[in-house]
Enzyme design. Structure first.
Site, short mmCIF file in Angstrom:
data_model
loop_
_atom_site.label_atom_id
_atom_site.label_comp_id
_atom_site.label_asym_id
_atom_site.label_seq_id
_atom_site.Cartn_x
_atom_site.Cartn_y
_atom_site.Cartn_z
N PHE A 1 0.82 -1.21 0.00
CA PHE A 1 0.00 0.00 0.00
C PHE A 1 0.86 1.25 0.00
CE2 PHE A 1 -3.22 -2.94 1.54
CZ PHE A 1 -4.41 -2.42 1.05
N ASP A 2 0.57 2.14 -0.95
CA ASP A 2 1.09 3.49 -0.87
C ASP A 2 0.51 4.16 0.38
OD1 ASP A 2 2.21 6.01 -1.82
OD2 ASP A 2 0.17 6.55 -2.38
N LEU A 3 1.15 5.23 0.83
CA LEU A 3 0.68 5.92 2.04
C LEU A 3 -0.10 7.19 1.70
CD1 LEU A 3 0.55 6.27 5.11
CD2 LEU A 3 2.85 7.30 5.00
#
Length: 219
Positions: free
Chosen positions: A8-10
């Site tokens: 997951f990107d933040l």
């Protein structure tokens, strides 16, 4: 093979960092003696590595000048901007559901891992993730292609068993370069057109859409 690891990107994917990032960029531009753009005009800066954004904002390729701008940005960001941030609705439920279904989760962000970890902890999300992967403070691994490759190697996972979730083209380009499938999300800072151009397996308007497709694949 169905994905068993999800990256997951933040920024723009798990949380909305608009206020903290734009105010910190404005602070840096002011310190550099450059023109200070309105916050809304800086939305495009959320996602790419800071150095890339400042190249455009300052109109320079001079590494020393870009380093100065990033240092000024961090003066404000590390004290205040880090927590000028909100959790995206539905994210805790998405993460909990994927973990219950047996998926392994990691954060994969261009943000330095030293800062990203604090944000993930601040919002109580660390219990869902194996590790928070990010760039180094000097910008090493700030490009998603390099970072995703690093995660695959460090975790000893196959690209065919991995999926990247993010809100910008950089996430999907990095995934594709590593032969990892990508999911684009529309609640962040990339448009549908930007994401569609990178041929993701899904463009999600809400977190529960990701939950449905991934829980079915790992159940």
């Amino acid at each position: 093979m169905a994905p068993t690891t999800v990256l997951f990107d933040l920024d723009g994917t798990l949380t909305d960092p608009f206020e903290g990032i734009t105010r910190s960029i404005q602070y840096a531009l002011g310190k550099m003696g450059a023109g200070v753009s309105a916050a809304e005009e800086l939305r495009w800066c959320i996602g790419p590595p800071l150095w890339d954004s400042f190249k455009v904002l300052l109109g320079t390729e001079d590494k020393s000048e870009l380093d100065r701008a990033v240092a000024f940005y961090r003066e404000r960001y590390t004290v205040t901007g880090l927590f000028e941030n909100t959790l995206i609705d539905g994210i805790p439920e998405l993460l909990a559901g994927l973990r219950e279904a047996g998926a392994q989760l990691h954060v994969c962000t261009s943000k330095p891992h030293a800062y990203a970890g604090k944000i993930v902890e601040h919002f109580g999300l660390m219990r869902y993730f194996g590790k928070v992967y990010g760039s180094e403070l000097d910008g090493t691994r700030s490009q998603k292609t390099e970072l995703i490759g690093h995660v695959l190697k460090e975790e000893a996972i196959e690209a065919s068993e991995t999926l990247m979730v993010g809100d910008r083209k950089h996430d999907l380009i990095g995934a594709s370069a590593n032969r990892v499938a990508g999911i684009g999300v529309l609640w962040g800072y990339g448009s549908r057109e930007e994401l569609e151009a990178e041929d993701p397996i899904l463009i999600a308007e809400r977190p529960e859409q990701i939950s449905a497709i991934l829980k079915n694949s790992v159940d």
